[in-house]
Design a protein around this motif. Sequence first.
Motif, mmCIF file in Angstrom:
data_model
loop_
_atom_site.group_PDB
_atom_site.id
_atom_site.type_symbol
_atom_site.label_atom_id
_atom_site.label_comp_id
_atom_site.label_asym_id
_atom_site.label_seq_id
_atom_site.Cartn_x
_atom_site.Cartn_y
_atom_site.Cartn_z
ATOM 1 N N MET A 128 0.798 -1.097 -0.180
ATOM 2 C CA MET A 128 0.152 -0.137 -0.009
ATOM 3 C C MET A 128 0.859 1.346 0.159
ATOM 4 N N PHE A 129 0.566 1.885 -1.082
ATOM 5 C CA PHE A 129 1.496 3.228 -1.118
ATOM 6 C C PHE A 129 0.759 4.455 -1.946
ATOM 7 N N ILE A 130 1.284 5.523 -1.702
ATOM 8 C CA ILE A 130 0.837 6.861 -2.257
ATOM 9 C C ILE A 130 1.970 7.458 -3.100
ATOM 10 N N THR A 131 1.605 8.435 -3.920
ATOM 11 C CA THR A 131 2.780 9.212 -4.520
ATOM 12 C C THR A 131 2.317 10.460 -4.122
ATOM 13 N N VAL A 132 3.350 11.479 -3.550
ATOM 14 C CA VAL A 132 3.177 12.763 -3.076
ATOM 15 C C VAL A 132 4.216 13.715 -4.017
ATOM 16 N N ARG A 133 3.631 14.589 -4.537
ATOM 17 C CA ARG A 133 4.072 15.594 -5.565
ATOM 18 C C ARG A 133 4.588 16.921 -4.916
ATOM 19 N N TYR A 134 5.716 17.389 -5.037
ATOM 20 C CA TYR A 134 6.413 18.625 -4.274
ATOM 21 C C TYR A 134 7.694 18.887 -5.049
ATOM 22 N N GLY A 135 8.039 20.324 -4.567
ATOM 23 C CA GLY A 135 9.283 20.660 -5.131
ATOM 24 C C GLY A 135 9.187 20.787 -6.590
ATOM 25 N N ALA A 136 10.513 20.690 -7.390
ATOM 26 C CA ALA A 136 10.545 20.897 -8.764
ATOM 27 C C ALA A 136 9.935 19.614 -9.568
ATOM 28 N N ASN A 137 8.735 19.263 -9.352
ATOM 29 C CA ASN A 137 8.226 18.275 -10.041
ATOM 30 C C ASN A 137 8.653 16.921 -9.411
ATOM 31 N N CYS A 138 9.098 16.845 -8.044
ATOM 32 C CA CYS A 138 9.594 15.739 -7.604
ATOM 33 C C CYS A 138 8.355 14.787 -7.100
ATOM 34 N N ARG A 139 8.654 13.724 -6.917
ATOM 35 C CA ARG A 139 7.763 12.604 -6.591
ATOM 36 C C ARG A 139 8.318 11.474 -5.536
ATOM 37 N N GLU A 140 7.674 11.399 -4.481
ATOM 38 C CA GLU A 140 7.918 10.435 -3.626
ATOM 39 C C GLU A 140 6.776 9.382 -3.214
ATOM 40 N N MET A 141 7.368 8.247 -3.071
ATOM 41 C CA MET A 141 6.420 6.952 -2.821
ATOM 42 C C MET A 141 6.614 6.925 -1.305
ATOM 43 N N VAL A 142 5.295 6.898 -0.800
ATOM 44 C CA VAL A 142 5.149 6.650 0.623
ATOM 45 C C VAL A 142 4.345 5.501 0.974
ATOM 46 N N ASN A 143 4.713 4.844 1.896
ATOM 47 C CA ASN A 143 4.003 3.522 2.549
ATOM 48 C C ASN A 143 2.745 4.046 3.381
ATOM 49 N N LEU A 144 1.573 3.618 3.295
ATOM 50 C CA LEU A 144 0.651 4.014 4.028
ATOM 51 C C LEU A 144 0.591 3.281 5.163
ATOM 52 N N GLN A 145 1.238 2.311 5.434
ATOM 53 C CA GLN A 145 1.253 1.268 6.875
ATOM 54 C C GLN A 145 2.061 2.186 7.656
ATOM 55 N N CYS A 146 2.134 3.296 7.782
ATOM 56 C CA CYS A 146 2.844 4.090 8.845
ATOM 57 C C CYS A 146 2.099 5.151 9.599
ATOM 58 N N ARG A 147 2.492 5.472 10.535
ATOM 59 C CA ARG A 147 1.840 6.513 11.530
ATOM 60 C C ARG A 147 1.435 8.047 10.739
ATOM 61 N N VAL A 148 0.782 8.616 10.865
ATOM 62 C CA VAL A 148 0.696 10.086 10.362
ATOM 63 C C VAL A 148 1.789 10.948 10.574
ATOM 64 N N LEU A 149 2.091 10.794 11.962
ATOM 65 C CA LEU A 149 3.280 11.463 12.562
ATOM 66 C C LEU A 149 4.391 11.402 11.552
ATOM 67 N N ILE A 150 4.810 10.024 11.371
ATOM 68 C CA ILE A 150 6.013 9.707 10.699
ATOM 69 C C ILE A 150 6.126 10.213 9.098
ATOM 70 N N LEU A 151 4.938 9.951 8.592
ATOM 71 C CA LEU A 151 4.624 10.387 7.092
ATOM 72 C C LEU A 151 4.619 11.869 7.072
ATOM 73 N N THR A 152 4.226 12.504 7.641
ATOM 74 C CA THR A 152 4.606 14.253 7.746
ATOM 75 C C THR A 152 5.766 14.596 8.023
ATOM 76 N N ALA A 153 6.611 13.978 9.089
ATOM 77 C CA ALA A 153 7.884 14.120 9.401
ATOM 78 C C ALA A 153 8.711 13.819 8.152
ATOM 79 N N HIS A 154 8.640 12.709 7.507
ATOM 80 C CA HIS A 154 9.398 12.179 6.391
ATOM 81 C C HIS A 154 9.173 13.304 5.160
ATOM 82 N N MET A 155 7.945 13.784 4.946
ATOM 83 C CA MET A 155 7.732 14.670 3.782
ATOM 84 C C MET A 155 8.420 16.080 4.223
ATOM 85 N N LYS A 156 8.216 16.370 5.557
ATOM 86 C CA LYS A 156 8.898 17.509 5.822
ATOM 87 C C LYS A 156 10.520 17.661 5.470
#
Length: 156
Positions: A1-29
Amino acid sequence: MFITVRYGANCREMVNLQCRVLILTAHMKSKCQCRPDDCIDLLDETGTLMNLSKVENPASEFASKYLRERERYILIRIIRGESSEATCYESLLENLGKHHPDLADRLQQLSANAQMRHQWRRGSLQRRAQPLTSTPARPRPTSQSKKSSEFKGTPR
């Protein structure tokens, strides 16, 4: 289970959904080089704000509860004004209007709606604080006085 998050100069990051919201937001920051105290959230491609920043217990809630598998999201920064209602939403994907013109408009609407709510509440509080300066109401005729005026032949 994953999502794709787009940010920056058209960067993409695949993120595992089986993590805590706090971890996901810290990783994206850390990926988009935000400050640790920045408030971030995700916007899906239909323009719906995911409200991860409002999760009551982000350290124990899983991201999969709030996000849909294999979806693409845009990373946004939430800039709160002096009060919690004065909010501005800023895309962390450069040139959002070029990639998603509808989403750029949606972010402006979200920001404008938050500011309008703030102004309305502030205005309504000011109106309540002002003393009433209206003229006294005229006494309404009762049914007894109406009947007596009819018998006297005077118009109502």
